[in-house]
Design a protein around this motif. Structure first.
Motif, mmCIF file in Angstrom:
data_model
loop_
_atom_site.group_PDB
_atom_site.id
_atom_site.type_symbol
_atom_site.label_atom_id
_atom_site.label_comp_id
_atom_site.label_asym_id
_atom_site.label_seq_id
_atom_site.Cartn_x
_atom_site.Cartn_y
_atom_site.Cartn_z
ATOM 1 N N SER A 196 -12.933 39.477 -31.999
ATOM 2 C CA SER A 196 -13.240 39.320 -30.579
ATOM 3 C C SER A 196 -12.037 38.698 -29.903
ATOM 4 N N PHE A 197 -12.063 38.635 -28.578
ATOM 5 C CA PHE A 197 -10.960 37.997 -27.869
ATOM 6 C C PHE A 197 -10.854 36.529 -28.273
ATOM 7 N N GLU A 198 -11.967 35.819 -28.257
ATOM 8 C CA GLU A 198 -11.942 34.406 -28.631
ATOM 9 C C GLU A 198 -11.417 34.226 -30.049
ATOM 10 N N ASP A 199 -11.799 35.122 -30.947
ATOM 11 C CA ASP A 199 -11.345 35.019 -32.327
ATOM 12 C C ASP A 199 -9.828 35.167 -32.418
ATOM 13 N N ALA A 200 -9.244 36.004 -31.572
ATOM 14 C CA ALA A 200 -7.788 36.160 -31.559
ATOM 15 C C ALA A 200 -7.106 34.854 -31.170
ATOM 16 N N ILE A 201 -7.639 34.179 -30.164
ATOM 17 C CA ILE A 201 -7.074 32.890 -29.736
ATOM 18 C C ILE A 201 -7.236 31.850 -30.835
ATOM 19 N N ARG A 202 -8.413 31.814 -31.437
ATOM 20 C CA ARG A 202 -8.646 30.852 -32.529
ATOM 21 C C ARG A 202 -7.727 31.148 -33.715
ATOM 22 N N ASN A 203 -7.508 32.411 -34.014
ATOM 23 C CA ASN A 203 -6.580 32.768 -35.092
ATOM 24 C C ASN A 203 -5.199 32.186 -34.829
ATOM 25 N N LEU A 225 -7.945 44.970 -26.273
ATOM 26 C CA LEU A 225 -8.818 45.417 -27.359
ATOM 27 C C LEU A 225 -10.257 44.945 -27.217
ATOM 28 N N PHE A 226 -10.443 43.825 -26.531
ATOM 29 C CA PHE A 226 -11.764 43.216 -26.443
ATOM 30 C C PHE A 226 -12.082 42.797 -25.010
ATOM 31 N N ASP A 227 -13.361 42.554 -24.744
ATOM 32 C CA ASP A 227 -13.762 41.967 -23.465
ATOM 33 C C ASP A 227 -13.334 40.505 -23.440
ATOM 34 N N VAL A 228 -12.819 40.062 -22.313
ATOM 35 C CA VAL A 228 -12.425 38.667 -22.146
ATOM 36 C C VAL A 228 -13.618 37.890 -21.576
ATOM 37 N N PRO A 229 -14.088 36.856 -22.282
ATOM 38 C CA PRO A 229 -15.236 36.084 -21.784
ATOM 39 C C PRO A 229 -14.970 35.492 -20.402
ATOM 40 N N THR A 230 -15.931 35.648 -19.516
ATOM 41 C CA THR A 230 -15.772 35.180 -18.137
ATOM 42 C C THR A 230 -15.507 33.681 -18.080
ATOM 43 N N GLU A 231 -16.216 32.902 -18.878
ATOM 44 C CA GLU A 231 -16.034 31.445 -18.828
ATOM 45 C C GLU A 231 -14.610 31.060 -19.221
ATOM 46 N N MET A 232 -14.069 31.704 -20.243
ATOM 47 C CA MET A 232 -12.707 31.391 -20.670
ATOM 48 C C MET A 232 -11.720 31.709 -19.556
ATOM 49 N N SER A 233 -11.909 32.846 -18.920
ATOM 50 C CA SER A 233 -11.006 33.241 -17.842
ATOM 51 C C SER A 233 -11.090 32.270 -16.673
ATOM 52 N N GLU A 234 -12.287 31.975 -16.224
ATOM 53 C CA GLU A 234 -12.463 31.117 -15.057
ATOM 54 C C GLU A 234 -11.933 29.708 -15.294
ATOM 55 N N ARG A 235 -12.233 29.137 -16.449
ATOM 56 C CA ARG A 235 -11.824 27.758 -16.709
ATOM 57 C C ARG A 235 -10.309 27.634 -16.881
ATOM 58 N N CYS A 236 -9.694 28.650 -17.461
ATOM 59 C CA CYS A 236 -8.245 28.584 -17.675
ATOM 60 C C CYS A 236 -7.470 28.905 -16.400
ATOM 61 N N LEU A 237 -7.909 29.904 -15.654
ATOM 62 C CA LEU A 237 -7.212 30.239 -14.413
ATOM 63 C C LEU A 237 -7.361 29.128 -13.379
ATOM 64 N N ALA A 238 -8.411 28.341 -13.482
ATOM 65 C CA ALA A 238 -8.626 27.238 -12.544
ATOM 66 C C ALA A 238 -7.551 26.160 -12.661
ATOM 67 N N THR A 239 -6.774 26.178 -13.740
ATOM 68 C CA THR A 239 -5.728 25.163 -13.911
ATOM 69 C C THR A 239 -4.429 25.555 -13.193
ATOM 70 N N LEU A 240 -4.328 26.800 -12.725
ATOM 71 C CA LEU A 240 -3.079 27.264 -12.116
ATOM 72 C C LEU A 240 -2.877 26.697 -10.712
ATOM 73 N N THR A 241 -1.622 26.603 -10.320
ATOM 74 C CA THR A 241 -1.298 26.245 -8.934
ATOM 75 C C THR A 241 -1.612 27.452 -8.044
ATOM 76 N N PRO A 242 -1.789 27.240 -6.748
ATOM 77 C CA PRO A 242 -2.023 28.381 -5.847
ATOM 78 C C PRO A 242 -0.918 29.429 -5.928
#
Length: 261
Positions: A196-203, A225-242
């Motif tokens: 899964s996408f999360e598994d790739a990051i954990r690997n 290759l995989f669907d990106v979990p919405t929560e992972m996307s939202e929480r990580c993109l929220a750290t970016l500057t405008p």
């Protein structure tokens, strides 16, 4: 949407003082944020989307985000007004190249753009190979290729040994390996060996190496290759500057137009 940025944000806390050698770690940590990897990944995307010089854009972003902290070699390159082409063999070239697979019209153009994006600071053949390996992997995924297709195409282009597993790499993998030849193939394997996408990051993080860079590369490939979990996307993109978020938004539009149906 951005698998690359998710990998950087999640991997950064485990880069230096807190490496892990297990896939059982906390995904969302209190201090998680983007690193210089995201900045330069988006700098290259910004240059490519606007027809700008990679050289000038890397300098611009390096100065604008100097407070974030970059690799010492890149900092010195940016600070030196008489800067010359660098010959680094490190994985910074591969880390920042993935977006080009989406922006280019075809594989040939993508590989050439990858070479051009590496040249200002990473003109060593191994660094160019690393940048092209990532772009090749992402482009094959965009075009509907399977893991087997990615493995075959990247190996043919680079000679990388991708017939390995994360479990086979991890026990003897050296701490904080940044040489392209010894970190980019492993990051690619992290995506190809995932369920899964999360598994790739954990690997990628679990190798205990250059966690943010390798997770960024694995995430960039796994996104195709995989669907990106919405929560992972939202929480990580929220750290970016405008500013960074605006660039990512433009890149996301391109990704959505090319994503496999």
């Amino acid at each position: 949407m951005s698998g690359a940025i998710i990998g950087d944000v999640i991997g950064r806390p485990y880069e230096f003082d807190h490496p892990v050698r297990t896939k059982d770690f906390e995904l969302f940590t209190p201090g998680m944020r983007f690193s210089d990897d995201t900045i330069l990944y988006l700098a290259v995307a910004h240059a490519a989307m606007n027809g700008l010089s990679f050289w000038d854009t890397l300098v611009e972003f390096g100065k604008r985000y100097a407070h974030v902290g970059f690799a010492k070699g890149f900092e010195a390159w940016v600070a030196n007004e008489a800067r010359v082409q660098g010959d680094s063999w490190a994985n910074g070239s591969a880390m920042r190249s993935g977006s080009l697979a989406w922006i280019a019209r075809d594989m040939k153009e993508a590989l050439e753009m990858a070479r051009e994006s590496a040249m200002p600071t990473h003109s060593h053949p191994e660094a160019i190979k690393g940048a092209q390996a990532v772009v090749c992997a992402v482009r094959v995924g965009i075009e509907g290729g399977t893991k087997t297709d990615i493995r075959r195409e990247v190996a043919a282009l680079t000679g990388y040994d991708l017939d390995r597993t994360v479990e086979g790499i991890r026990p003897t993998y050296k701490r904080f390996m940044v040489h392209c030849a010894k970190s980019v193939p492993e990051a690619i394997v992290c995506a190809l060996d995932a369920t899964s996408f999360e598994d790739a990051i954990r690997n990628a993080v679990s190798l205990g190496g250059d966690a943010d860079t390798q997770a960024l590369i694995a995430g960039a490939i796994a996104e195709t290759l995989f669907d990106v979990p919405t929560e992972m996307s939202e929480r990580c993109l929220a750290t970016l500057t405008p500013h960074l978020l605006e660039i990512e938004g433009r890149l996301a539009t391109i990704r959505l137009s090319k994503a496999r149906r």
